[in-house]
Write a protein that holds these residues in place. Sequence first.
Motif, PDB file in Angstrom:
ATOM      1  N   ASP A   1       0.823  -1.207   0.000  1.00  0.00           N
ATOM      2  CA  ASP A   1       0.000   0.000   0.000  1.00  0.00           C
ATOM      3  C   ASP A   1       0.856   1.257   0.000  1.00  0.00           C
ATOM      4  O   ASP A   1       0.435   2.301   0.485  1.00  0.00           O
ATOM      5  CB  ASP A   1      -0.942   0.001   1.200  1.00  0.00           C
TER       6      ASP A   1
ATOM      7  N   PRO B   1       2.193   4.622  -0.814  1.00  0.00           N
ATOM      8  CA  PRO B   1       1.536   5.718  -1.541  1.00  0.00           C
ATOM      9  C   PRO B   1       2.261   6.153  -2.804  1.00  0.00           C
ATOM     10  O   PRO B   1       1.646   6.828  -3.643  1.00  0.00           O
ATOM     11  CB  PRO B   1       1.527   6.859  -0.510  1.00  0.00           C
TER      12      PRO B   1
ATOM     13  N   SER C   1      -0.728  10.219  -7.062  1.00  0.00           N
ATOM     14  CA  SER C   1      -1.581  10.672  -5.968  1.00  0.00           C
ATOM     15  C   SER C   1      -2.975  10.990  -6.484  1.00  0.00           C
ATOM     16  O   SER C   1      -3.152  11.522  -7.583  1.00  0.00           O
ATOM     17  CB  SER C   1      -0.968  11.920  -5.321  1.00  0.00           C
TER      18      SER C   1
ATOM     19  N   PRO D   1       0.451  12.520  -0.970  1.00  0.00           N
ATOM     20  CA  PRO D   1      -0.456  12.321   0.181  1.00  0.00           C
ATOM     21  C   PRO D   1       0.342  12.191   1.483  1.00  0.00           C
ATOM     22  O   PRO D   1       0.454  11.118   2.074  1.00  0.00           O
ATOM     23  CB  PRO D   1      -1.172  11.014  -0.181  1.00  0.00           C
TER      24      PRO D   1
ATOM     25  N   ARG E   1      -0.541  10.118   4.526  1.00  0.00           N
ATOM     26  CA  ARG E   1      -0.460   8.657   4.427  1.00  0.00           C
ATOM     27  C   ARG E   1       0.971   8.157   4.232  1.00  0.00           C
ATOM     28  O   ARG E   1       1.209   6.952   4.233  1.00  0.00           O
ATOM     29  CB  ARG E   1      -1.329   8.161   3.262  1.00  0.00           C
TER      30      ARG E   1
ATOM     31  N   HIS F   1       8.048   4.116   4.017  1.00  0.00           N
ATOM     32  CA  HIS F   1       7.622   4.013   2.624  1.00  0.00           C
ATOM     33  C   HIS F   1       8.723   4.456   1.653  1.00  0.00           C
ATOM     34  O   HIS F   1       8.726   4.047   0.484  1.00  0.00           O
ATOM     35  CB  HIS F   1       6.386   4.894   2.364  1.00  0.00           C
TER      36      HIS F   1
END
Length: 688
Positions: free
Chosen positions: A4, A6, A11, A19, A22, A27
């Motif tokens: 998941d 981002p 986006s 984002p 998030r 990440h």
Amino acid sequence: MTTDNPFYAPSDLPYQLPPFERIEIDHYLPAFERGMAEQRAEVEAIAADPAQPTFDNTLVALERSGRTLQRVSAAFFTVTSADTNPRLQEIEAEVVPRLSAHTDAIMLDPGLYRRIRDLYERRDALGLDAESAWLLERYHVEFVRAGAELSEEQHVRLREINAELAALATDYGNLVRDEMKASAVAVGSEAELDGLPADAIAAAAVAARDRGLDGQFVLNLVLPTGQAPLAALRDRALRERLHTASVTRGSRGDANDTTGLALRIVRLRAERARLLGYEHHAAYNISDNTARSVPAVEEMLAKLVPAAMANAAAEADDLQAAIDAEAGAFTLQPWDWAYYTERIRRERYAIDEAELRPYFELERVLRDGVFYAAGELYGVRFEERPQLRAYHPDARVFEVFDRDGGPLGLYVGDFFTRESKRGGAWANALVAQSGLFGTAPVAVNNLNVNRAPDGEPTLLTLDEVRTLFHEFGHALHTLFSRVYFPKFAGTRVPRDFVEYPSQVNEVWMLWPEVLEHYALHHVTGERLPQDVVDRLQAAEQFNKGFATTEYLAATLLDLAWHTLSVEDAAAVEDVMAFEAEALARAGVATPFVPPRYRTPYFAHIFSGAAYSAGYYSYIWSEVLDADTVDWLTERGGLRRDSGDAFRDGLLAKGGSADAMEVYRTFRGRDPLIEPLLKRRGLTGDVAA
């Protein structure tokens, strides 16, 4: 964290704003790894394509590659500049050399270069439009400059140099930021701050509380040598402490000392330049700028130095005379310059910086000054979007609407200093405008303004107002971009051209129509009196000898480091001794006017390659800027037809054509240097 992430898809926020709510730290690294792998696979497919090279299957395909990497890079490096932390610094230290190696793998791919060279050799028969032809020209130039025509053995060494330089630049930038924070001056009592305005004292108290020093005061350092409180502090001993903390940063032999890093960077750059066929790094870098050659830059600077130094010497005499008129007179020192300059400014022009600050409240300067001028000149409008979250609570998001009322892009303003932010002021893009991808721009401005206590207005110095107008000029360059290929978006122009539009935007700061709109007293609402405005205009050339000399000293120091051959760089052992010798040799050594940046904190040239051998860009661009301001003035100033002509004829072009050809087409001729000389008060003794 990987399924998941981002960054793995565009986006879904307006204008593809990342984002950030998030995005988690964990990440970033997986996204970098996937992004590099994806782009490498895309490039390998282009290079291995059995079909004859075409513009679409080679260059357009290259422009389309690396979208995941672009998304994560834009967000990550925005955050590491503006809101870093130890974990982000660890990731940065790991990923920057890997990115360098990734770039080398693309630029030194022999199959890919063969396709580009094939297209370049057939360029006249391809029937390309102007922007496409320029894209082919630029790709060919950049691959050659990156070493595509070197041998495989040379490629190995080039990769090693590039990887080490990338790591060193990151280390240097982190140390400069850490040392700037560590060198802040703690003050035990408010009495020592006599002379500072009340809001500045309150900001110093906030800075102390942020460091756990309740009951004390902290004077934070800014990146340049000059520190604003020096103009107001009456305590000469504290002025000396503050100045000394500033000029000795990074050279004290402690954990934050950057001199060894700077020397290693210089040596590696000299070696790389020789490998690529250039005499030194300056020759390599400047050959791809609008100046084209080191002698052209040196010739211009040589015209300016004698008059600047003469003006600075005359200013020093005036300051010494002011000191001599006092009881207990002493010999002028560099930490006295700003203080007595302010005194003479008050006496000669009745201008007091501290008395100006109440008229320069940040929110009003932004909305009724910066935004207002852009609206009058270009027809754009700004609306804050608090529901859109940027990377830090201080970073505010504004939607920008175009002259026809339609959506144009986003502007992110992040104005306050904090421990996690690097020094200085800068602009960048989170999303680049592109016709190829149908993307609209997201522009970011960062400043380092001291925050006022809660509930109190943040008041700016005149220099901070100028900086906000300047950085916003970069934002406009980004927002007004109208190019097809993302390679040319906005400020992606030669380094000695990029400062030109931002410097033009500074003119509106003191333009009467704009000034009277935003320079209102934050308590009484009274306009800045017209006689003060008149005196500000009259004082425009005041202290220009100092300002020009400190800038030229930094510029000539940059060139001194980067005109060293491999052998000359190897012979340097003492960095600070070399700096002193270089300034003396260039004719800009003066005990009163230190360089705007000294080697240990010259982040422009050592924490990245963009301004290396390129700090001259500001004054080179100022020739274009002053010439354009004359044009704007002749046409009546803040007029929509002038704004549209400048926007459509120059800002919208980005890097999609030769920069000087764009200028000539817009202006109708080559730039003249005389407006610059007049502006800086250099018309009397300029060398022929």
